[in-house]
Write a protein that holds these residues in place. Sequence first.
Motif, short mmCIF file in Angstrom:
data_model
loop_
_atom_site.label_atom_id
_atom_site.label_comp_id
_atom_site.label_asym_id
_atom_site.label_seq_id
_atom_site.Cartn_x
_atom_site.Cartn_y
_atom_site.Cartn_z
N ASP A 55 56.09 67.33 69.47
CA ASP A 55 54.84 67.60 68.75
C ASP A 55 53.78 66.64 69.28
OD1 ASP A 55 52.93 68.40 66.96
OD2 ASP A 55 53.87 67.48 65.21
N ILE A 56 52.56 67.10 69.42
CA ILE A 56 51.50 66.23 69.91
C ILE A 56 51.22 65.10 68.92
CG2 ILE A 56 48.98 66.14 70.08
CD1 ILE A 56 48.99 68.21 72.11
N GLU A 57 51.21 65.41 67.63
CA GLU A 57 50.89 64.39 66.63
C GLU A 57 52.15 63.97 65.88
OE1 GLU A 57 46.34 64.65 65.22
OE2 GLU A 57 47.65 66.11 64.27
N MET A 58 52.52 62.68 66.06
CA MET A 58 53.68 62.12 65.36
C MET A 58 53.40 60.65 65.05
SD MET A 58 57.05 63.63 67.35
CE MET A 58 56.49 63.13 68.98
N PRO A 59 54.08 60.09 64.06
CA PRO A 59 53.92 58.66 63.77
C PRO A 59 54.44 57.79 64.92
CG PRO A 59 55.00 59.82 61.95
CD PRO A 59 54.97 60.76 63.10
N ASN A 60 53.91 56.59 65.02
CA ASN A 60 54.34 55.56 65.97
C ASN A 60 53.92 55.87 67.41
OD1 ASN A 60 55.55 54.09 63.84
ND2 ASN A 60 57.43 55.28 64.05
N LEU A 61 54.36 56.99 67.95
CA LEU A 61 53.89 57.43 69.26
C LEU A 61 53.63 58.93 69.19
CD1 LEU A 61 56.22 55.77 71.96
CD2 LEU A 61 53.79 55.32 71.61
N THR A 62 52.50 59.37 69.69
CA THR A 62 52.22 60.80 69.72
C THR A 62 52.91 61.44 70.92
OG1 THR A 62 50.25 60.64 71.12
CG2 THR A 62 49.94 60.34 68.74
N GLY A 63 52.98 62.75 70.93
CA GLY A 63 53.55 63.45 72.08
C GLY A 63 52.79 63.15 73.35
N LEU A 64 51.47 63.04 73.23
CA LEU A 64 50.65 62.71 74.40
C LEU A 64 50.96 61.32 74.92
CD1 LEU A 64 47.12 64.13 73.46
CD2 LEU A 64 48.53 64.83 75.41
#
Length: 210
Positions: A55-64
């Motif tokens: 997923d592009i948006e996630m806690p701690n580190l994004t997918g990007l």
Amino acid sequence: MLRPKILIADDHPLLLRGLEEFLKENNHVIIGTYSDGLSAYNAIIKEKPDIAILDIEMPNLTGLEIAKKCKRHSVKTKVILITLHREKKFFEQAVSYNIHGYLLKEFALSEIEACLESVSKGHAYFSDKIFKRFTNVVEEDNSIEKLTPSEVKILRRIAEEMTSSEIAEYLSISVRTVEKHRANIIRKLGLEQKPNTLLIWSQKNKLALG
């Protein structure tokens, strides 16, 4: 042919479980699921999956951010990003990090099989809804037939993320000649005059480029 080992990360439990169950039902090998980016990235480094669906948006580190780290450290795992975002900036940023797939969440289940097949063969896969919208293609893909052999050579190198200077050195031509070829290719393919347009198009059409 061995099935690729797949890692999935999404901070939405229902979406994560749904995607995992769908892929398992279609006999894909899931080596782990994660709900935050840092755990997913650590698992990528440790487990070395063939493909990571993030997923592009996630806690701690994004997918990007994970894709960026994978590119920086030459991680061989191929990254597929799924997102609700339709903004062009996210797509272009993702492409600059050498991602192999980009899917809109609402079409993820209907496109994931084709995406995985394409990525497994070494070809990038972008949702048509995104690709056509952001590259502004006005010609059919068979417009590649309009390109000269030299222009096709340039596109192959662009697909490998080589800069104009690197292409010039590789083909023993001037940077000015490379830039002229790039302009001609964009015109013949009917693409927008944007920095990443040819990179996106060439990655999408690697198979046609040979």
